[in-house]
Structure formats: structure tokens, C-alpha cells
Enzyme design. Structure first.
Site, PDB file in Angstrom:
ATOM      1  N   CYS A 406      -4.496  32.803   4.142  1.00 27.20           N
ATOM      2  CA  CYS A 406      -3.532  33.845   4.480  1.00 27.20           C
ATOM      3  C   CYS A 406      -2.174  33.638   3.807  1.00 27.20           C
ATOM      4  O   CYS A 406      -1.526  34.609   3.403  1.00 27.20           O
ATOM      5  CB  CYS A 406      -3.361  33.925   5.991  1.00 27.20           C
ATOM      6  SG  CYS A 406      -2.917  32.339   6.755  1.00 27.20           S
ATOM      7  N   HIS A 450      -1.673  32.218  11.309  1.00 26.53           N
ATOM      8  CA  HIS A 450      -1.897  33.259  10.304  1.00 26.53           C
ATOM      9  C   HIS A 450      -0.551  33.737   9.764  1.00 26.53           C
ATOM     10  O   HIS A 450       0.487  33.609  10.416  1.00 26.53           O
ATOM     11  CB  HIS A 450      -2.650  34.429  10.949  1.00 26.53           C
ATOM     12  CG  HIS A 450      -3.220  35.392   9.961  1.00 26.53           C
ATOM     13  ND1 HIS A 450      -4.163  35.043   9.025  1.00 26.53           N
ATOM     14  CD2 HIS A 450      -2.982  36.727   9.772  1.00 26.53           C
ATOM     15  CE1 HIS A 450      -4.496  36.104   8.312  1.00 26.53           C
ATOM     16  NE2 HIS A 450      -3.782  37.136   8.741  1.00 26.53           N
ATOM     17  N   ASP A 466      -2.195  43.268   5.564  1.00 26.19           N
ATOM     18  CA  ASP A 466      -2.846  41.958   5.619  1.00 26.19           C
ATOM     19  C   ASP A 466      -3.973  41.917   4.591  1.00 26.19           C
ATOM     20  O   ASP A 466      -5.074  42.411   4.837  1.00 26.19           O
ATOM     21  CB  ASP A 466      -3.388  41.683   7.021  1.00 26.19           C
ATOM     22  CG  ASP A 466      -3.906  40.262   7.167  1.00 26.19           C
ATOM     23  OD1 ASP A 466      -3.733  39.468   6.225  1.00 26.19           O
ATOM     24  OD2 ASP A 466      -4.483  39.944   8.235  1.00 26.19           O
TER      25      ASP A 466
END
Length: 663
Positions: A406, A450, A466
Site C-alpha cells: 500500500c 494501510h 486506493d
């Protein structure tokens, strides 16, 4: 110097107590210093078992000096709480290693109560509480052994009885004693295991995936729960220095201002968070979060910040609404567009971003184009990416490596948004969580950490982007531990944990049940704060006046102490241990009664045995032998030796199994 009569038992007890305390504190101390403490425990235990002499005072003091130097070198002065805990344990162990007198042992036992309590500075879980409670019993037993000649078993039994008597009083005080704020508080230990960092680069969050420490639990409202996926916001990083995303001083100054509640009607979800102790004040919420808790500060950006007590659990209710979409003022617009000293670095990524924007010519279309680029250009999600260094790490990721987690995707996407003039910021927090179906709550762990991007689209406001969800949509569902495609990589990346065996049904069942037990403990005991106490008293007493509740509490305490006093002073029947020979005589009586020969009250044992020898003539000699043994021990006062005990057992056995009634 005369040895204490229970010295061996006391030494063994205290060595075990400190050995277990060291096990609990190992994660807070350095490996070298933990090993030193363990060696001292084993050393004292070994010389006690083998009846070896304790080291001389000079030798012990020299060793203590070297150990103190090692303590200061390993622990340092950065964390004063851990430093003082380490000094307490070390000094207690050296005191135990030299203890010889009654006063020495009294001092060590007293120190042990403080040493045991230090465990609660770092862990208040139910397992820690049960273990420390058992060690308190053990320590009370050691204290009793100093003053008495009882065995360790008897002393431990008495100590356990004391704890059980105190338990109802403790529960009563927990429920009814007013929750007053602390007059003063020591600084809490630095808990680095739980808490994100204000700086994010593509490697920080990958390191967190190695830890299975619990971060928080979320109890979702049944009537108005938030919709998945669950993006738990914690920190906004709006400053990029060319390598790392940081929290700018401008944003920090905005977060110091208390945000008034605007329109409560806009909240579209509710939930309760039970957060673990953390090294940072950041708390967790979805979207534009608001909490009415007095210990929580609400910011203009919809973040939640803990005001105090970082080393304690905190239980707070949250209401959430979609991210605010006001028009960005000039300062915020500029702050979320700045790319410091980046013109000469990551040139390929800048050119790619400008090329995509020229082809689509709108902010919304660029978002779609960047999404498709990540989807169609061979990008992959991994927990173990190859290291990337230098000034062009984004170029290396976007055009060569294309494998990351991430942090890589968030950093690259935010950089490209800012390149084309679209305000963007990196947000770090947690994604998803493991659902407990029995009690319907989510558990969020460190490996669920994250990072994603919030991008500002004109007339729409802040939107979540995302790229991780694009290349690995499975990550949006549940917890990272539940991703089947990354199961091997995930378990290999973890430190030792029951999660390594989650494919084995028995281990996974044990893990889930232990986790559920800890949730109940945290929610019902550790989370029983002033607000919950007020609700409990209101349900119990209704809207009664305060003096009635106070009167009930005072009377209850008086009754408890009177009952305890009566219990301690109530005359107790003295239990007289029956002689083994008398027990054997009664066994013979019972056998004779079953075989037709009863005993009368006027018969003495010897008279009865003589009559029995005549009644059961074939084995009459056995009865006469037992009668002679009974007379020697009970009447003449001869010692009941092991040989006589064996003879008594044999006679009873022979009578019961072989004797026959005469005809």
C-alpha cells in the site's frame, strides 16, 4: 549465621515468581538484558535446589555493578518508566541472590509485590491478570513461610483463600466506587508496538505487517453500521519532502483548534471503538468522524486525537459522515499541491501523469485513467517487495518493479495527482478487520495497517483513491490475515503467533476463543469507565438521589467488613486426624458387620477382636495379631513404625479377602 527454616522453599518460590515476571517483560526489554535477568533467576534456583552456597558479597556486588552498566547501555534514559522497572527487577534479583536473614527475605517479598505490579504497566490483558494474580498468591505464601513452619502447599492454600475472600470486595468496589480522575500520573511507558508514525515511506507499513499486536476493536451499531470497506483513518500526511510523506506544521496547527459539532443530522453511521495503548495520540474513525467522549479531541479534518492517558485502553463512541466537501481555501489548496524539490526527480512518472491528463482533460477522467493504468500495466500486490533506494524510487516502482504494498501505491498516486495540479494527500490508518461472528465486532491488528490517497475533486470534495484495491481487490474484504492469495507470504512474514497455524482448525478455534475472551475482559472490566458506571447505577437505582446511592455503598462496605470479621472470629471445629490404626479397626468392624457379626457399645476394641477371632475361627490368628498390634500402639504407646503400618495393612487385607465365617 543460622539458616531460616523455610529458606529453600522461599528461594524457589521467589525465583519462579521473578522468572515469570521476566517472561512478561521480555518484549519491553532488550534481548541481552532479558537474558541477564533470566540467568540470575536460573542461578538462584539452581544453587537452592543443589544446596550450594550463595555467592560472596564482594563477588555479587562486582557482578551487580557490571549489570548496572549493561542496564544503562541497553535500556538508556529515553524511556524512564522501562528504565526504573528494569532497575527494580535487577536489584530485587541481586538482593535475592545474597539473602540470608529473615529481614532480607521480608524486604524481597515486599519488593516482589511492586515487581509483579509492573506487569500491568505494559499489559492488562486477562491472561496477564490471571497470571499475576496467581503469582500474588505465591508471593503471599512466601511471606507466610517467613513467619511460619508450614509447607509451601499449606501456605499457598491459605493465600488462595485470602484472594477469594477479597475478590467480591474488589468487584463491589469496581462497580460502585466513584471513578475519580487521577490527581497526578507517572509518564507511561513508550509503547512502540501499537501506533502508526507521522512519517510514511514505502517501507514503514510493511514492517508493521510482521506484528500481530491488537490495535483496536470496533463494535458496529446494529441499526446504523458503516458500510464496507472500512477505511479507519488515523493520520493525514500532507507534506512531501521528495522521499517521505509527513504531517506539516500547518496541519498540526489546525488540529490544535477544537472543532465544534456542525450538523449532527449528517451522520450516517455509528460504532464504538476500544483502542489499545499507543505511543501516539491518534485514534481511529471512518470518514468524517466525531466522538462525544471527553478524552477525545475532534479535528476539522475528521480525525480523532486522544487527549491523555496514552498508556491506557480507551473506549469511545463515534459517529461518522462522508468526508467534508467544502471549497478548499488557498492555503489548503497550495499545501496539498506542493512537491518540494521534485522537479528533477521521478521525471518519468511526472511525464506519465501529464500525458494521461492531456488525454482526458478533467480531474475525474484522470482518476479513472490512473485507475486503469494500475489495473492494466501488470502491477501486483506483495508484502515483501524488493528494496528501492535513491531519488527516483517512484519511477523505479512505476516502470520497472511494479510490485509493492500500500505504501508504494499511495506514495506514487499522490505524487502523480499533485503533478497534474489535483490536490491530494496520503492517509495512513487501517483497512478492514477480522469479524467475530459470535459478538459481532471487528478486531484490527498491526498487520492491517494501510495507506491510501484522498484526492480533492472540484464540486465533489475529498474522495478515496486506493490503487491497492485496484490491483488486489481481495484486500478490501476482512483482514489481511484472511487473504488466501497471500497466506504463505503473510504467515512467513509474521513473528511467532498462533496465526501461523490458522489453517489448522483446532489452533484457529483456540485463537478466536482467546481473542473473544480478551474482548469481553477489555469491554466489561478495563472499559468500565465513569460513563459506563453512571449508566449502570442509573439502571440499578433509577433516578435516585446521590445520597441514596452513597448510603447504599457505605452500608454495603460496612456489612462486608462485619461479615469478614465474623468469619475470621467464628469458632471453628477443630478437626482431629484419626489414627491410621483406628481407621483399620473400623474397616474390620464394617467387614464383620457385613458378614453377620455386629459390634455392641459395651465392647472394647480388644474384647471385640477376641470375640471376632472365635466367631471367624479359621482366621482367628489374624484377629489376635491385630489385637496385639492395637494394644502395643494404642495402649502401651509404642511407635507406629513403617513396619507396623505395613503389618496392619496386610492383616486388614487378609481378613477382608480370605477370612471365612465359622459354621
Amino acid at each position: 549465621m543460622q539458616k531460616h527454616h523455610n529458606e529453600k522453599s522461599i528461594n524457589i518460590s521467589l525465583s519462579i515468581i521473578y522468572g515469570i515476571v521476566v517472561l512478561f517483560l521480555m518484549s519491553e526489554l532488550t534481548p541481552v538484558f532479558s537474558a541477564l535477568l533470566a540467568i540470575l533467576c536460573v542461578w538462584n534456583f539452581t544453587i537452592t535446589i543443589m544446596n550450594k552456597p550463595k555467592p560472596s558479597t564482594l563477588y555479587a556486588n562486582i557482578l551487580a555493578g557490571f549489570s548496572l552498566v549493561l542496564l544503562l547501555y541497553e535500556i538508556g534514559f529515553g524511556d524512564t518508566v522501562t528504565l526504573f522497572v528494569a532497575m527494580l527487577i535487577l536489584s530485587s534479583l541481586f538482593k535475592l541472590l545474597q539473602a540470608k536473614t529473615k529481614k532480607n527475605y521480608q524486604t524481597i517479598v515486599l519488593l516482589s509485590f511492586f515487581s509483579l505490579s509492573t506487569v500491568y504497566l505494559f499489559s492488562q490483558s486477562i491472561m496477564a491478570t490471571l497470571s499475576v494474580s496467581a503469582l500474588y498468591v505465591f508471593n503471599f505464601a512466601a511471606l507466610a513461610l517467613i513467619e511460619s513452619k508450614h509447607s509451601l502447599k499449606i501456605a499457598s492454600k491459605q493465600s488462595g483463600k485470602m484472594l477469594l475472600l477479597a475478590l467480591p470486595v474488589a468487584v463491589f468496589l469496581l462497580l460502585f466506587l466513584p471513578k475519580l480522575p487521577a490527581f497526578w500520573q507517572l509518564p507511561g511507558p513508550k509503547l512502540a508496538k501499537t501506533g502508526l508514525s507521522e512519517s510514511v515511506n514505502p517501507f514503514d507499513i510493511a514492517k508493521l505487517s510482521r506484528s500481530d499486536e491488537l490495535v483496536f476493536r470496533a463494535k458496529l451499531s446494529k441499526n446504523n453500521p458503516p458500510a464496507p470497506p472500512y477505511y479507519w483513518r488515523a493520520i493525514i500526511h500532507d507534506k512531501f519532502d521528495g522521499h517521505t510523506w509527513l504531517v506539516s506544521d500547518f496541519l498540526k496547527s489546525q488540529q490544535r483548534i477544537k472543532k465544534p459539532v456542525s450538523n449532527t443530522g449528517q451522520f450516517n453511521s455509528q460504532y464504538t471503538i476500544i483502542a489499545e495503548p499507543s505511543s501516539q495520540p491518534w485514534l481511529y474513525g471512518i470518514g468524517q468522524a466525531y466522538s462525544p467522549n471527553s478524552d477525545v479531541k475532534n479535528t476539522e479534518q475528521g480525525l480523532l486525537i486522544r487527549k491523555r492517558y496514552l498508556s491506557n485502553n480507551i473506549n469511545y463512541d463515534v459517529k461518522s459522515s462522508p468526508l467534508n466537501a467544502p471549497q478548499l481555501d488557498r492555503i489548503n489548496h497550495y499545501q496539498n499541491l506542493t512537491l518540494a524539490n521534485s522537479e528533477q526527480y521521478n521525471v518519468q512518472s511526472q511525464q506519465l501523469a501529464l500525458s494521461l491528463y492531456e488525454k482526458n482533460n478533467s480531474d475525474s477522467a484522470f482518476v479513472t485513467a490512473l485507475t486503469e493504468h494500475f489495473l492494466n500495466k501488470g502491477f501486483a500486490y506483495t508484502l515483501t517487495p524488493e528494496p528501492m533506494t535513491g531519488n527516483n524510487t517512484i519511477d523505479e516502482f512505476m516502470f520497472n518493479n511494479k510490485r509493492g504494498f500500500c505504501g508504494h501505491y499511495a506514495s506514487a498516486a499522490a505524487f502523480m495527482f499533485r503533478t497534474v495540479g489535483i490536490p491530494a494527500r496520503v492517509v495512513s490508518g487501517y483497512l478492514g478487520g477480522e469479524l467475530n461472528k459470535q459478538d459481532e465486532y471487528l478486531s484490527v491488528y498491526q498487520y492491517d495497517a494501510h495507506a491510501w490517497v484522498e484526492v480533492y475533486i472540484k464540486d465533489k470534495g475529498w474522495q478515496i483513491f486506493d490503487a491497492t484495491a485496484v490491483v488486489s481487490p481481495e484486500r478490501l474484504n476482512g483482514s489481511l490475515s484472511q487473504m488466501q492469495s497471500l497466506n504463505n507470504e503473510f504467515t512467513n512474514n509474521l513473528d511467532f503467533s498462533l496465526l501461523r497455524f490458522n489453517q489448522i482448525p483446532g489452533f484457529n478455534w483456540l485463537r478466536l476463543n482467546l481473542e473473544n475472551l480478551d474482548y469481553k475482559w477489555t469491554n466489561w472490566v478495563l472499559g468500565f469507565d465513569q460513563q459506563k458506571q453512571s449508566s449502570f447505577l442509573k439502571r440499578l437505582f433509577g433516578n435516585s438521589q446521590l445520597w441514596k446511592i452513597s448510603l447504599f455503598v457505605i452500608l454495603s462496605i460496612v456489612i462486608i467488613f462485619i461479615s469478614y470479621f465474623v468469619y475470621l472470629n467464628w469458632p471453628k471445629k477443630t478437626k482431629i486426624d484419626e489414627h491410621l490404626l483406628v481407621k483399620h479397626y473400623k474397616e474390620i468392624q464394617l467387614w464383620c458387620a457385613k458378614n453377620g457379626f455386629d459390634h455392641t457399645a459395651s465392647q472394647t476394641p480388644l474384647h471385640y477382636l477376641n470375640l471376632a477371632s472365635e466367631h471367624f475361627a479359621e482366621k482367628g490368628s489374624l484377629f489376635l495379631q491385630f489385637a496385639q498390634l492395637y494394644s502395643d500402639v494404642r495402649y502401651k504407646g509404642d511407635e507406629f513404625t513403617q513396619q507396623r503400618k505395613k503389618h496392619s495393612y496386610d492383616l486388614v487385607k487378609s481378613i477382608k479377602t480370605k477370612a471365612k465365617r465359622s459354621l
